[in-house]
Scaffold this active site. Structure first.
Site, short mmCIF file in Angstrom:
data_model
loop_
_atom_site.label_atom_id
_atom_site.label_comp_id
_atom_site.label_asym_id
_atom_site.label_seq_id
_atom_site.Cartn_x
_atom_site.Cartn_y
_atom_site.Cartn_z
N PRO A 199 -18.16 6.99 32.31
CA PRO A 199 -17.97 8.42 32.43
C PRO A 199 -18.54 9.03 33.69
O PRO A 199 -19.71 9.38 33.73
CB PRO A 199 -18.69 8.99 31.21
CG PRO A 199 -19.43 7.88 30.59
CD PRO A 199 -19.31 6.69 31.46
N GLU A 200 -17.73 9.19 34.68
CA GLU A 200 -18.02 10.18 35.71
C GLU A 200 -17.21 11.42 35.33
O GLU A 200 -16.54 11.44 34.30
CB GLU A 200 -17.65 9.65 37.10
CG GLU A 200 -18.63 8.58 37.57
CD GLU A 200 -19.17 8.82 38.97
OE1 GLU A 200 -19.12 9.96 39.45
OE2 GLU A 200 -19.65 7.86 39.59
N HIS A 226 -20.64 -0.34 17.53
CA HIS A 226 -21.33 0.76 18.21
C HIS A 226 -20.70 2.11 17.95
O HIS A 226 -20.86 3.04 18.74
CB HIS A 226 -21.39 0.47 19.71
CG HIS A 226 -22.12 -0.80 20.03
ND1 HIS A 226 -23.47 -0.97 19.82
CD2 HIS A 226 -21.67 -1.99 20.49
CE1 HIS A 226 -23.82 -2.18 20.17
NE2 HIS A 226 -22.75 -2.83 20.58
N ARG A 286 -24.79 1.53 24.73
CA ARG A 286 -26.15 1.66 25.27
C ARG A 286 -26.91 2.86 24.69
O ARG A 286 -28.10 3.00 24.93
CB ARG A 286 -26.09 1.76 26.80
CG ARG A 286 -25.70 0.44 27.42
CD ARG A 286 -25.49 0.55 28.90
NE ARG A 286 -26.73 0.67 29.63
CZ ARG A 286 -26.80 0.80 30.95
NH1 ARG A 286 -25.69 0.82 31.66
NH2 ARG A 286 -27.95 0.89 31.56
N ARG A 346 -35.38 19.75 51.70
CA ARG A 346 -35.42 18.47 50.99
C ARG A 346 -35.28 17.30 51.95
O ARG A 346 -34.29 17.17 52.66
CB ARG A 346 -34.32 18.45 49.92
CG ARG A 346 -34.46 19.62 48.97
CD ARG A 346 -33.74 19.41 47.69
NE ARG A 346 -34.10 18.17 47.05
CZ ARG A 346 -33.62 17.78 45.88
NH1 ARG A 346 -32.76 18.54 45.25
NH2 ARG A 346 -34.00 16.64 45.36
#
Length: 278
Positions: free
Chosen positions: A2-3, A90, A109, A151
DNA sequence: AACGAGACCTGGCAGC
DNA sequence: TGCTGCCAGGTCTCGT
């Protein structure tokens, strides 16, 4: 999996459930990233799904009485079943609708999440700290330039920070930087305004292209195998090198390089993305 | 405030 | 064949 494009494709695939009413909720394994609320069955039973939206990589399922947040983590997948099937190893969570359709979350996961956000989801802890959507108008060159000026982290790390901008995952960070001709290790604050403009443009176009490709695979996405949408995509750099060697750059032919940044793999072309203005 | 590392989990694969 | 170690699409939390 999943992006952002996968999440949006998943959301679109669930649209047939809108206006359907919940018969029951089954929690087989509540221990995802955060525990699935044990009172979800009582909250949702008899309620109707009114709309589906997305914020960053969260799917927001709007019911009569509030919003359910769904996140796929690294390995999650949501399938829409036309009728109940035996759950596999799962398959942690189901919403069964009165017409027999089932929304099923499968996540080996267990980095995903199923959370109740009530009727004010924008104030939810996880959502209210998020930066702008990359495809919305408030993600501009000026915004990026202003917000990375202090940053010193690498620009690739910065664009993956959801407080700065959401939805840019590990694949599309590398791809967008390649398309903008910016080296991933450049300190974020070293980018000129023109480079910020290029990067914003390429993040938007990379994600738009991927969304279109994800959408085109929608028909397959909920098939028996749950084919991902990436099979037909050609990446410029992502996954095109290992520690030892790289495939040739599609633009200049130089070998693609792989490095580690923030415990993630980064791919780039040392020739097209030269280190300038460091 | 910003940064880096660690944490959460399982499955697949390369290498020995 | 079987074991070990490393890698994987995310992102919050904690210590510095």
């Amino acid at each position: 999996m999943p992006e952002l494009p996968e999440v949006e494709t998943t959301r679109l695939g669930l649209v047939p459930l809108i206006d359907k009413t919940v018969a029951s909720v089954i929690i087989r394994n509540a221990s995802l990233r955060w525990p699935i609320p044990q009172n979800l069955p009582e909250l949702l039973q008899g309620k109707t799904l009114r709309a589906l939206s997305r914020r960053a990589k969260y799917i927001l399922a709007h019911f009569d009485n509030g919003v359910l947040l769904l996140h796929l983590g690294m390995s999650g997948r949501i399938c829409l079943l036309e009728q109940n099937e035996a759950p596999q190893k799962h398959d942690h969570f189901d919403i069964v609708f009165v017409n027999g359709q089932v929304l099923r979350l499968r996540d080996p996961r267990r980095f995903g999440a199923v959370l109740w956000a009530g009727d004010n989801p924008q104030e939810h802890m996880l959502l209210k700290v998020l930066g702008p959507e990359p495809l919305e108008q408030d993600f501009t060159a000026d915004y990026l330039y202003r917000n990375i000026r202090t940053r010193s982290v690498a620009i690739k790390i910065a664009v993956m920070d959801s407080h700065l901008v959401v939805g840019v995952g590990n694949i599309y960070a590398s791809e967008s930087l390649f398309r903008a001709r910016i080296h991933p290790e450049r300190p974020a604050k070293s980018l000129s305004k023109a480079e910020c403009a290029r990067l914003v443009t390429e993040i938007k176009s990379t994600l738009s292209d991927a969304l279109a490709a994800g959408g085109s695979s929608l028909r397959d996405f909920f098939g028996a195998d749950g084919n991902p949408g990436y099979f037909q995509q050609q990446y410029f750099v992502y996954g095109r090198a290992n520690d030892k060697a790289g495939e040739p750059c599609r633009v200049c032919g130089a070998p693609i390089k792989m490095i580690r940044q923030g415990q993630r793999s980064t791919f780039y072309c040392g020739s097209c993305q030269g280190l300038r203005r460091v």
